[in-house]
Design a protein around this motif. Structure first.
Motif, PDB file in Angstrom:
ATOM      1  N   ALA A   1       0.830  -1.205   0.000  1.00  0.00           N
ATOM      2  CA  ALA A   1       0.000   0.000   0.000  1.00  0.00           C
ATOM      3  C   ALA A   1       0.865   1.255   0.000  1.00  0.00           C
ATOM      4  O   ALA A   1       0.571   2.233  -0.705  1.00  0.00           O
ATOM      5  CB  ALA A   1      -0.924  -0.011   1.215  1.00  0.00           C
TER       6      ALA A   1
ATOM      7  N   GLN B   1       2.393   1.817  -3.536  1.00  0.00           N
ATOM      8  CA  GLN B   1       1.383   2.182  -4.528  1.00  0.00           C
ATOM      9  C   GLN B   1       0.860   3.602  -4.305  1.00  0.00           C
ATOM     10  O   GLN B   1       0.734   4.386  -5.251  1.00  0.00           O
ATOM     11  CB  GLN B   1       0.226   1.186  -4.486  1.00  0.00           C
ATOM     12  CG  GLN B   1       0.590  -0.215  -4.961  1.00  0.00           C
ATOM     13  CD  GLN B   1      -0.596  -1.140  -4.991  1.00  0.00           C
ATOM     14  OE1 GLN B   1      -1.526  -0.949  -5.771  1.00  0.00           O
ATOM     15  NE2 GLN B   1      -0.571  -2.155  -4.134  1.00  0.00           N
ATOM     16  N   VAL B   2       0.571   3.942  -3.052  1.00  0.00           N
ATOM     17  CA  VAL B   2       0.085   5.290  -2.753  1.00  0.00           C
ATOM     18  C   VAL B   2       1.173   6.325  -3.022  1.00  0.00           C
ATOM     19  O   VAL B   2       0.913   7.388  -3.600  1.00  0.00           O
ATOM     20  CB  VAL B   2      -0.390   5.366  -1.291  1.00  0.00           C
ATOM     21  CG1 VAL B   2      -0.704   6.808  -0.894  1.00  0.00           C
ATOM     22  CG2 VAL B   2      -1.614   4.492  -1.087  1.00  0.00           C
TER      23      VAL B   2
ATOM     24  N   CYS C   1       1.578   6.531  -7.032  1.00  0.00           N
ATOM     25  CA  CYS C   1       0.431   7.139  -7.717  1.00  0.00           C
ATOM     26  C   CYS C   1       0.190   8.574  -7.253  1.00  0.00           C
ATOM     27  O   CYS C   1      -0.250   9.417  -8.042  1.00  0.00           O
ATOM     28  CB  CYS C   1      -0.818   6.296  -7.473  1.00  0.00           C
ATOM     29  SG  CYS C   1      -0.756   4.629  -8.169  1.00  0.00           S
ATOM     30  N   GLY C   2       0.475   8.857  -5.990  1.00  0.00           N
ATOM     31  CA  GLY C   2       0.267  10.199  -5.479  1.00  0.00           C
ATOM     32  C   GLY C   2       1.470  11.098  -5.594  1.00  0.00           C
ATOM     33  O   GLY C   2       1.406  12.267  -5.200  1.00  0.00           O
TER      34      GLY C   2
ATOM     35  N   LEU D   1       4.278  10.471   3.312  1.00  0.00           N
ATOM     36  CA  LEU D   1       3.772   9.106   3.460  1.00  0.00           C
ATOM     37  C   LEU D   1       3.661   8.697   4.918  1.00  0.00           C
ATOM     38  O   LEU D   1       2.608   8.247   5.381  1.00  0.00           O
ATOM     39  CB  LEU D   1       4.687   8.130   2.716  1.00  0.00           C
ATOM     40  CG  LEU D   1       4.350   7.774   1.272  1.00  0.00           C
ATOM     41  CD1 LEU D   1       5.410   6.868   0.693  1.00  0.00           C
ATOM     42  CD2 LEU D   1       2.984   7.110   1.182  1.00  0.00           C
TER      43      LEU D   1
ATOM     44  N   TRP E   1       0.974  10.380   7.589  1.00  0.00           N
ATOM     45  CA  TRP E   1      -0.470  10.250   7.441  1.00  0.00           C
ATOM     46  C   TRP E   1      -1.094   9.470   8.571  1.00  0.00           C
ATOM     47  O   TRP E   1      -0.492   8.547   9.132  1.00  0.00           O
ATOM     48  CB  TRP E   1      -0.798   9.547   6.135  1.00  0.00           C
ATOM     49  CG  TRP E   1      -1.310  10.464   5.083  1.00  0.00           C
ATOM     50  CD1 TRP E   1      -2.093  11.574   5.254  1.00  0.00           C
ATOM     51  CD2 TRP E   1      -1.086  10.364   3.677  1.00  0.00           C
ATOM     52  NE1 TRP E   1      -2.367  12.175   4.053  1.00  0.00           N
ATOM     53  CE2 TRP E   1      -1.758  11.441   3.071  1.00  0.00           C
ATOM     54  CE3 TRP E   1      -0.400   9.476   2.879  1.00  0.00           C
ATOM     55  CZ2 TRP E   1      -1.756  11.643   1.696  1.00  0.00           C
ATOM     56  CZ3 TRP E   1      -0.393   9.670   1.514  1.00  0.00           C
ATOM     57  CH2 TRP E   1      -1.062  10.750   0.932  1.00  0.00           C
TER      58      TRP E   1
ATOM     59  N   VAL F   1      -7.934  10.008   5.820  1.00  0.00           N
ATOM     60  CA  VAL F   1      -8.262   9.190   4.650  1.00  0.00           C
ATOM     61  C   VAL F   1      -9.777   9.108   4.506  1.00  0.00           C
ATOM     62  O   VAL F   1     -10.481   8.808   5.474  1.00  0.00           O
ATOM     63  CB  VAL F   1      -7.660   7.775   4.780  1.00  0.00           C
ATOM     64  CG1 VAL F   1      -7.994   6.938   3.548  1.00  0.00           C
ATOM     65  CG2 VAL F   1      -6.152   7.856   4.974  1.00  0.00           C
TER      66      VAL F   1
ATOM     67  N   LEU G   1      -7.002  11.816   0.240  1.00  0.00           N
ATOM     68  CA  LEU G   1      -6.012  11.820   1.310  1.00  0.00           C
ATOM     69  C   LEU G   1      -5.646  13.267   1.621  1.00  0.00           C
ATOM     70  O   LEU G   1      -5.255  14.016   0.721  1.00  0.00           O
ATOM     71  CB  LEU G   1      -4.766  11.038   0.890  1.00  0.00           C
ATOM     72  CG  LEU G   1      -5.009   9.593   0.457  1.00  0.00           C
ATOM     73  CD1 LEU G   1      -3.810   9.048  -0.299  1.00  0.00           C
ATOM     74  CD2 LEU G   1      -5.298   8.728   1.658  1.00  0.00           C
TER      75      LEU G   1
ATOM     76  N   LEU H   1      -6.769   9.968  -5.500  1.00  0.00           N
ATOM     77  CA  LEU H   1      -6.310   8.795  -6.237  1.00  0.00           C
ATOM     78  C   LEU H   1      -7.511   7.983  -6.713  1.00  0.00           C
ATOM     79  O   LEU H   1      -8.469   7.766  -5.964  1.00  0.00           O
ATOM     80  CB  LEU H   1      -5.415   7.917  -5.356  1.00  0.00           C
ATOM     81  CG  LEU H   1      -4.150   8.570  -4.792  1.00  0.00           C
ATOM     82  CD1 LEU H   1      -3.404   7.579  -3.908  1.00  0.00           C
ATOM     83  CD2 LEU H   1      -3.255   9.070  -5.909  1.00  0.00           C
TER      84      LEU H   1
ATOM     85  N   PRO I   1      -4.055   1.576  -5.775  1.00  0.00           N
ATOM     86  CA  PRO I   1      -3.813   2.171  -4.453  1.00  0.00           C
ATOM     87  C   PRO I   1      -5.040   2.156  -3.552  1.00  0.00           C
ATOM     88  O   PRO I   1      -4.908   2.034  -2.333  1.00  0.00           O
ATOM     89  CB  PRO I   1      -3.378   3.603  -4.782  1.00  0.00           C
ATOM     90  CG  PRO I   1      -3.932   3.872  -6.139  1.00  0.00           C
ATOM     91  CD  PRO I   1      -3.910   2.567  -6.856  1.00  0.00           C
TER      92      PRO I   1
ATOM     93  N   LEU J   1      -5.083   0.285   0.100  1.00  0.00           N
ATOM     94  CA  LEU J   1      -5.397   0.975   1.342  1.00  0.00           C
ATOM     95  C   LEU J   1      -6.557   0.311   2.080  1.00  0.00           C
ATOM     96  O   LEU J   1      -6.557   0.226   3.313  1.00  0.00           O
ATOM     97  CB  LEU J   1      -5.735   2.437   1.058  1.00  0.00           C
ATOM     98  CG  LEU J   1      -4.564   3.413   0.938  1.00  0.00           C
ATOM     99  CD1 LEU J   1      -5.062   4.800   0.584  1.00  0.00           C
ATOM    100  CD2 LEU J   1      -3.755   3.466   2.226  1.00  0.00           C
TER     101      LEU J   1
END
Length: 361
Positions: A193, A196-197, A200-201, A208, A211, A216, A226, A243, A252, A256
């Motif tokens: 996760a 990927q987050v 993509c973000g 990261l 958070w 979320v 997010l 996302l 993602p 999550l």
């Protein structure tokens, strides 16, 4: 903490109710609306005419500490470390710990001869210059002729900073996700996760690990929102990351959701990426790069040491440009304020050669 304590002190002194963290509304996506929400729900303004003598004394006593809030806490910790190193150097000289240009230039030359990176030396000088201005009223330390000459020596002979880390390609990310999902463990779900987050973000490592599940939101129409309370280019104001769900290996939103199940479902609270399962401490920022290199090595990437946490951010921007996403949207998705995003985009020698071939017809 000092800023919040001074604010709380003023509210108590004036008989105002202490405000709490305002609830984040999913529909609040603009800067003006976010600031308006904070002002109305969480930050009541106290007129200057109502400031008490005790509060003014508080500001005078903590003036230096409040000024330190102009940089992020992580940056201030780096500066503090540089000052402590300089003090240790002065102790070895048998000299007082004051920002004397002669000793600072010797310190810079010592860092150069000790094979410190040029970027580290520049940060050290910036920290000492800031320390000299705040504590000793000497704002021009960095412009001293001796310090300037020492920095020229460092620029010529210090170890150069390593080149930017390679971007993580979509193929490498897919292999990493497949490998991590096959582990069927908390660490595998967490790292899958996280990568990927982050990819993509187009996120920084600090964003990261900073958070919490309270930031979320899974809207009914799909995707995930997010909220970043504080970022490098948007300090104190916050930013949103939006996302979409993926249709293939990289998803993602699904990653999550799987991690949230392990964290307690819809009632999950606290840091998203925990250092340990059932723990309460967030993963360290430096651990992101360690985990990424480990999975790349496990999936057969030969030059895995050339990747770091920033490979996620750079890889997402590079892939977005490659599939034709407009530069304006890339800047918006990655929260870039200028076209410096172009430096994040990576082109292989084959792509450059193909461009040359197209130019020649």
């Amino acid at each position: 903490t000092l800023l919040r304590s001074s604010w709380a002190y003023l509210c108590v002194d004036q008989g105002l109710a202490l405000p709490t963290q305002p609830p984040l509304r999913v529909g609040v996506l603009t800067h003006m609306a976010r600031v308006a929400d904070m002002r109305v729900q969480g930050r009541p303004r106290v007129p200057v005419a109502l400031w008490t003598a005790e509060f003014v004394d508080f500001l005078q006593q903590h003036h230096g500490w409040l000024l330190r809030l102009d940089v992020a806490p992580s940056t201030q910790r780096v500066y503090d470390t540089s000052v402590r190193q300089y003090m240790s150097f002065c102790a070895k000289l048998g000299a007082p710990s004051v920002p004397d240009p002669i000793w600072v230039s010797q310190f810079v030359l010592g860092l150069t001869c000790a094979n410190y990176a040029l970027s580290t030396i520049r940060v050290s000088v910036a920290a000492l210059q800031r320390w000299a201005a705040d504590e000793f009223g000497m704002p021009g330390l960095g412009h001293s002729p001796l310090v300037v000459r020492a920095m020229k020596v460092a620029a010529r002979w210090a170890v150069l900073t390593t080149r930017p880390k390679l971007p993580l390609s979509v193929g490498q990310l897919e292999k990493a996700v497949t490998h991590l999902d096959s582990l069927e463990s908390f660490v595998g779900v967490r790292d899958s996760a996280m990568f990927q987050v982050g990819w993509c973000g187009m996120l920084r490592a600090s964003e990261l690990v900073g958070w919490s599940w309270e930031h979320v939101f899974f809207p009914p129409q799909g995707g995930v929102l997010l909220y970043i309370p504080q970022s490098k280019t948007d300090p104190g104001e916050g930013a949103w990351v939006m996302l979409a769900a993926g249709r293939g290996v990289v998803d993602p939103v699904g990653a999550l959701l799987r991690l949230r199940v392990l964290a307690g479902g819809a009632a999950a609270q606290g840091p998203i990426f925990l250092a340990r399962e059932h723990g309460s401490k967030a993963l360290a920022k430096t651990t992101v790069a360690v985990r990424l290199r480990k999975v790349l090595q496990a999936t057969g990437v030969l030059n895995w040491a050339s990747y770091a946490a920033h490979s996620l951010r750079r890889g997402g921007a590079t892939h977005a440009a490659a599939v034709g996403v407009d530069l304006r949207y890339i800047m918006l998705m990655g929260r870039w304020k200028s076209d410096v995003v172009r430096q994040y985009m990576y082109y292989t020698p084959c792509q450059v050669l193909a461009a040359s071939a197209r130019m020649l017809g």
